[in-house]
Design an enzyme around this catalytic site. Structure first.
Site, mmCIF file in Angstrom:
data_model
loop_
_atom_site.group_PDB
_atom_site.id
_atom_site.type_symbol
_atom_site.label_atom_id
_atom_site.label_comp_id
_atom_site.label_asym_id
_atom_site.label_seq_id
_atom_site.Cartn_x
_atom_site.Cartn_y
_atom_site.Cartn_z
ATOM 1 N N GLY A 17 4.680 -5.354 -0.567
ATOM 2 C CA GLY A 17 5.357 -5.604 -1.836
ATOM 3 C C GLY A 17 5.281 -7.043 -2.314
ATOM 4 N N SER A 18 4.197 -7.749 -1.950
ATOM 5 C CA SER A 18 4.129 -9.151 -2.409
ATOM 6 C C SER A 18 3.832 -9.231 -3.907
ATOM 7 C CB SER A 18 3.104 -9.952 -1.603
ATOM 8 O OG SER A 18 1.782 -9.597 -1.922
ATOM 9 N N ASN A 19 3.059 -8.285 -4.437
ATOM 10 C CA ASN A 19 2.858 -8.262 -5.896
ATOM 11 C C ASN A 19 4.172 -7.964 -6.606
ATOM 12 O OD1 ASN A 19 -0.057 -8.591 -6.896
ATOM 13 N ND2 ASN A 19 -0.306 -7.306 -5.075
ATOM 14 N N ASN A 61 -1.881 -0.068 -12.142
ATOM 15 C CA ASN A 61 -2.172 -0.330 -10.729
ATOM 16 C C ASN A 61 -2.953 -1.627 -10.626
ATOM 17 O OD1 ASN A 61 -2.430 0.166 -7.896
ATOM 18 N ND2 ASN A 61 -4.536 0.884 -8.248
ATOM 19 N N HIS A 73 -5.837 -3.575 -8.141
ATOM 20 C CA HIS A 73 -6.827 -3.286 -7.099
ATOM 21 C C HIS A 73 -7.542 -4.592 -6.743
ATOM 22 C CE1 HIS A 73 -9.545 -0.754 -4.793
ATOM 23 N NE2 HIS A 73 -10.530 -1.517 -5.222
ATOM 24 N N GLU A 97 -4.106 -11.937 -7.504
ATOM 25 C CA GLU A 97 -3.419 -10.699 -7.898
ATOM 26 C C GLU A 97 -2.037 -11.031 -8.457
ATOM 27 O OE1 GLU A 97 -3.382 -7.297 -5.250
ATOM 28 O OE2 GLU A 97 -4.993 -8.183 -4.091
HETATM 29 C C1 GRF Z 1 -2.938 -5.552 -2.832
HETATM 30 O O1 GRF Z 1 -4.127 -6.125 -2.340
HETATM 31 C C2 GRF Z 1 -3.242 -4.576 -3.955
HETATM 32 O O2 GRF Z 1 -4.329 -4.949 -4.721
HETATM 33 C C3 GRF Z 1 -3.564 -3.325 -3.197
HETATM 34 O O3 GRF Z 1 -2.686 -3.326 -2.104
HETATM 35 C C4 GRF Z 1 -2.282 -4.661 -1.798
HETATM 36 C C5 GRF Z 1 -0.798 -4.683 -1.894
HETATM 37 O O4 GRF Z 1 -0.235 -5.871 -1.479
HETATM 38 N N1 GRF Z 1 -3.478 -2.171 -4.072
HETATM 39 P P1 GRF Z 1 1.317 -6.066 -1.681
HETATM 40 O O5 GRF Z 1 2.021 -4.852 -1.088
HETATM 41 O O6 GRF Z 1 1.597 -6.236 -3.132
HETATM 42 O O7 GRF Z 1 1.638 -7.299 -0.885
#
Ligand code: GRF
Length: 203
Positions: free
Chosen positions: A11-13, A106, A108, A178
């Site tokens: 869940g870092s994003n 999403n 990626h 990201e």
């Molecule tokens: C990220 O690299 C995203 O692109 C992919 O899964 C990873 C998730 O990272 N779909 P996080 O859970 O947001 O840290």
């Protein structure tokens, strides 16, 4: 914007977007975080920040249609108007897709349509990029449809592959971008500079 997350792991994003909301960079609020993984760091992060959470998976709902309906209902119950996948390892079902048309994004960790699709997730993406000897990789944000990694591209950013990169060094460089690109893209949507409903799939 009222955001709802689907996340399976770190869940870092999601955290980068929550931080952007809290700092006033992004005019949006996170209404609910849903995970198929009861032990995910994403759920813990959300609970720590007093954001409502739900664990919805094949364990809570063995019937796939009931699971899909529960996810759609949970998002709707929290007033979500934009759904964000952030490391979500499941396909989004038809009930949820129909309830949020052109409103599910999403992220990626590659330049789609390269290095995407079933089986290409997490470190496998970066392994494939390195094995192919690509000089450049990147980040893609796209609308979600019924296939993995195939919906219309919303935003992309290139990231260089450096000599001597390992999966870990490359993944870290991509992940940093990201976080930035997801926030910047949402700011454009919130400001009305990017109309998600106008995007169509080209390929
Ligand atoms: C990220 O690299 C995203 O692109 C992919 O899964 C990873 C998730 O990272 N779909 P996080 O859970 O947001 O840290």
């Amino acid at each position: 914007m009222k955001l709802g997350f689907l996340a399976s792991h770190a869940g870092s994003n999601m955290q980068a977007i929550i931080d952007a909301c809290r700092q006033g960079v992004l005019n949006a609020e996170v209404r609910v975080v849903i995970s198929n993984n009861a032990d995910s760091l994403a759920l813990k992060r959300a609970r720590d920040q007093h954001i409502p959470t739900a664990h919805l998976s094949s364990r809570t709902h063995p019937d796939p249609e009931e699971l899909d309906a529960a996810i759609a209902q949970t998002l709707a119950d929290h007033g979500v108007d934009l759904v964000l996948l952030a490391g979500y390892m499941r396909k989004v079902g038809p009930i949820t897709l129909a309830r949020f048309p052109q409103r599910i994004l999403n992220i990626h960790p590659a330049l789609l349509p390269k290095f995407g699709g079933q089986g290409l997730f997490g470190r496998k993406v970066h392994e494939a990029v390195l094995a192919a000897g690509e000089p450049t990789t990147g980040v893609t944000i796209h609308l979600v449809d019924e296939e993995y990694d195939r919906g219309p591209v919303v935003a992309q950013r290139e990231v260089p592959v450096m000599p001597g990169d390992s999966v870990e060094t490359l993944a870290a460089r991509v992940l940093e971008q990201e976080h930035k690109l997801y926030v910047e893209t949402l700011v454009r949507v919130a400001q009305g500079d990017l109309d998600l409903s106008a995007l169509v799939r080209l390929a």
